[in-house]
Enzyme design. Sequence first.
Site, PDB file in Angstrom:
ATOM      1  N   LEU A 153       0.777  -1.221   0.016  1.00 47.89           N
ATOM      2  CA  LEU A 153      -0.103   0.018  -0.022  1.00 47.89           C
ATOM      3  C   LEU A 153       0.827   1.244   0.027  1.00 47.89           C
ATOM      4  CD1 LEU A 153      -0.213   1.454   3.141  1.00 47.89           C
ATOM      5  CD2 LEU A 153      -1.651  -0.427   3.618  1.00 47.89           C
ATOM      6  N   CYS A 263       9.814   4.191   3.390  1.00 41.31           N
ATOM      7  CA  CYS A 263      10.085   2.983   2.924  1.00 41.31           C
ATOM      8  C   CYS A 263      11.279   2.959   1.797  1.00 41.31           C
ATOM      9  CB  CYS A 263       8.884   2.353   1.875  1.00 41.31           C
ATOM     10  SG  CYS A 263       7.337   2.115   3.053  1.00 41.31           S
ATOM     11  N   LYS A 266      15.096   3.466   2.984  1.00 42.61           N
ATOM     12  CA  LYS A 266      15.407   2.376   4.073  1.00 42.61           C
ATOM     13  C   LYS A 266      15.349   0.965   3.283  1.00 42.61           C
ATOM     14  CE  LYS A 266      11.230   0.746   6.501  1.00 42.61           C
ATOM     15  NZ  LYS A 266      11.276  -0.549   5.845  1.00 42.61           N
TER      16      LYS A 266
HETATM   17  N1  LIG Z   1       4.309   3.065   5.607  1.00 46.47           N
HETATM   18  C1  LIG Z   1       4.019   2.506   4.488  1.00 46.47           C
HETATM   19  O1  LIG Z   1       3.657   3.001   3.496  1.00 46.47           O
HETATM   20  C2  LIG Z   1       4.510   0.941   4.258  1.00 46.47           C
HETATM   21  C3  LIG Z   1       4.250   0.426   3.094  1.00 46.47           C
HETATM   22  C4  LIG Z   1       4.528  -0.894   2.917  1.00 46.47           C
HETATM   23  C5  LIG Z   1       5.214  -1.600   3.978  1.00 46.47           C
HETATM   24  N2  LIG Z   1       5.531  -0.919   5.068  1.00 46.47           N
HETATM   25  C6  LIG Z   1       6.208  -1.807   5.861  1.00 46.47           C
HETATM   26  O2  LIG Z   1       5.365  -2.201   7.250  1.00 46.47           O
HETATM   27  C7  LIG Z   1       6.085  -2.106   8.370  1.00 46.47           C
HETATM   28  C8  LIG Z   1       5.384  -1.049   9.382  1.00 46.47           C
HETATM   29  O3  LIG Z   1       5.575   0.357   8.824  1.00 46.47           O
HETATM   30  P1  LIG Z   1       4.592   1.711   9.468  1.00 46.47           P
HETATM   31  O4  LIG Z   1       5.031   2.578   8.337  1.00 46.47           O
HETATM   32  O5  LIG Z   1       3.077   0.992   9.735  1.00 46.47           O
HETATM   33  O6  LIG Z   1       5.368   1.757  10.930  1.00 46.47           O
HETATM   34  P2  LIG Z   1       4.821   2.600  12.190  1.00 46.47           P
HETATM   35  O7  LIG Z   1       6.179   3.065  12.717  1.00 46.47           O
HETATM   36  O8  LIG Z   1       3.960   3.698  11.580  1.00 46.47           O
HETATM   37  O9  LIG Z   1       4.129   1.507  13.063  1.00 46.47           O
HETATM   38  C9  LIG Z   1       4.888   0.411  13.554  1.00 46.47           C
HETATM   39  C10 LIG Z   1       3.929   0.208  15.055  1.00 46.47           C
HETATM   40  O10 LIG Z   1       4.571  -0.809  15.687  1.00 46.47           O
HETATM   41  C11 LIG Z   1       4.407  -0.671  16.958  1.00 46.47           C
HETATM   42  N3  LIG Z   1       5.149  -1.831  17.663  1.00 46.47           N
HETATM   43  C12 LIG Z   1       6.617  -2.192  17.712  1.00 46.47           C
HETATM   44  N4  LIG Z   1       6.766  -2.911  18.348  1.00 46.47           N
HETATM   45  C13 LIG Z   1       5.620  -3.720  18.825  1.00 46.47           C
HETATM   46  C14 LIG Z   1       5.481  -4.857  19.642  1.00 46.47           C
HETATM   47  N5  LIG Z   1       6.386  -5.590  19.867  1.00 46.47           N
HETATM   48  N6  LIG Z   1       4.194  -4.817  20.089  1.00 46.47           N
HETATM   49  C15 LIG Z   1       3.299  -4.141  19.397  1.00 46.47           C
HETATM   50  N7  LIG Z   1       3.308  -2.876  18.973  1.00 46.47           N
HETATM   51  C16 LIG Z   1       4.664  -2.762  18.367  1.00 46.47           C
HETATM   52  C17 LIG Z   1       4.942   0.780  17.279  1.00 46.47           C
HETATM   53  O11 LIG Z   1       4.483   1.231  18.487  1.00 46.47           O
HETATM   54  C18 LIG Z   1       4.193   1.405  16.026  1.00 46.47           C
HETATM   55  O12 LIG Z   1       3.018   2.109  16.507  1.00 46.47           O
HETATM   56  C19 LIG Z   1       7.510  -1.492   8.182  1.00 46.47           C
HETATM   57  O13 LIG Z   1       8.177  -2.597   7.875  1.00 46.47           O
HETATM   58  C20 LIG Z   1       7.370  -0.836   6.694  1.00 46.47           C
HETATM   59  O14 LIG Z   1       8.666  -1.188   5.900  1.00 46.47           O
HETATM   60  C21 LIG Z   1       5.156   0.536   5.202  1.00 46.47           C
END
Ligand SMILES: NC(=O)c1ccc[n+]([C@@H]2O[C@H](COP(=O)([O-])OP(=O)(O)OC[C@H]3O[C@@H](n4cnc5c(N)ncnc54)[C@H](O)[C@@H]3O)[C@@H](O)[C@H]2O)c1
Length: 441
Positions: A153, A263, A266
């Site tokens: 997404l 994204c 990193k």
């Molecule tokens: N943001 C994007 O557009 C996107 C798109 C595709 C993939 N991704 C991938 O998805 C993953 C998440 O990205 P994001 O942007 O949602 O990150 P984010 O930082 O917005 O959210 C991560 C959440 O995980 C929580 N967290 C961490 N450890 C935890 C635990 N042990 N238990 C419960 N909660 C915990 C944090 O408090 C945080 O709220 C990453 O690997 C990213 O590369 C992100």
Amino acid sequence: MRVAMVGSGYVGLVSGACFADFGHEVVCIDKDADKVAALKAGRIPIFEPGLDALVQTNAEAGRLSFTTDLALGVQRADAVFIAVGTPSRRGDGFADLSFVYAAAREIAAAMDGFTVVVTKSTVPVGTGDEVERIIREMRPDAEFSVVSNPEFLREGAAILDFKRPDRIVIGANDEKGASVVSDLYRPLYLNQAPILVTGRRTAELTKYAANAFLATKITFINEIADLCEQVGANVQEVARGIGLDNRIGSKFLHAGPGYGGSCFPKDTLALMKTAQDHGAPVRLVETVVSVNDQRKRAMARKIIAACDGSVRGKLIGVLGLTFKPNTDDMRDAPSCAIISALQDAGARIRAFDPEGMDQARKVLTDVEYANDAYSCAKGADALVLVTEWDAFRALDLARLRKILAAPVLVDLRNVYVPDDMRRHGFRYVSIGRPEAAPPRD
Ligand SMILES: NC(=O)c1ccc[n+]([C@@H]2O[C@H](COP(=O)([O-])OP(=O)(O)OC[C@H]3O[C@@H](n4cnc5c(N)ncnc54)[C@H](O)[C@@H]3O)[C@@H](O)[C@H]2O)c1
């Protein structure tokens, strides 16, 4: 089906809300107590168009709930998603997997009955193997399967992307895990979303390959834009000229200040490190990373050149701070590097962003924040458009011209038409387009 989503950030919250909207029973878990308290009170901690209504409807229908108690959510779940952050590790740029492994340990301790653990976070090849090893070591008795289901997404269009994906990738080394995750996405079969079932390592690598390819495409057109400036060609026309070729496609061919965001920076770096570790360096991606890094400061030099070679003591207005429109995400936004470089050169910065200023305040200190585009421009020696929010696409040019101290507009997103800007009396600098109207041949 019952789903637990560990991590309720941009990906976890959107995925959780969408799965609930499909009719599944979803618990979104986060260790950030403030985030969970806000969600329970009906407040959405991030800006993502349409997310507030989606969360509200599904929470009211009893299909979506929030907790900090991982064990509670995981015990009853058929599938537990890991959607925690995987930022660049300080020092070496490899993906920091500590949040993923910590989540795996907590899940292992809590799971009850056959459970599918699904990695949605973007993780390097082999992470699924390690997650499996961690769980097996802690729970030799447990019945479980570890599946990779990378998320594609885009922030700003996340709900649409989740519900109408170009494809769904499910990487599993056993049939049981693959079929549970396929069943979760069954509502999307109606839209005929292609589902690719692959091996786990293949799925993990597919995500990085996709992001690295898109980052390469952006970087390619940015370099072509630089060449256009030198030879008097127009990058928008070149992009259209190549993009109409179906083998190339028109998306991700908009020249700009370099890619940023949560994204691409990193993920390109992590892919580079993984490839080096495995003795198969991806040199093209290494070059993309370095070209893109240098581009941000080059943008600052472009702005300085537009201000007659110096910004010392000058006030520069900056429109748009988030890495792209329709998000409040400031992670690795090009605005940060550009603003720092301008400050290094002695400029004072005033900035405005429609949704990103709360996040921006945490990373950009020493910046004056304005209430709208016009108060940002008032009395400035130059105005720079960094992020192409809709609100900046039809500015009142006559009004801007009047309130700026000097009529300099640097448009890093090619939003405006050079001839219009000249007609309004601006010194207008954009990306990869001739400064004077080109002769028609
Ligand atoms: N943001 C994007 O557009 C996107 C798109 C595709 C993939 N991704 C991938 O998805 C993953 C998440 O990205 P994001 O942007 O949602 O990150 P984010 O930082 O917005 O959210 C991560 C959440 O995980 C929580 N967290 C961490 N450890 C935890 C635990 N042990 N238990 C419960 N909660 C915990 C944090 O408090 C945080 O709220 C990453 O690997 C990213 O590369 C992100």
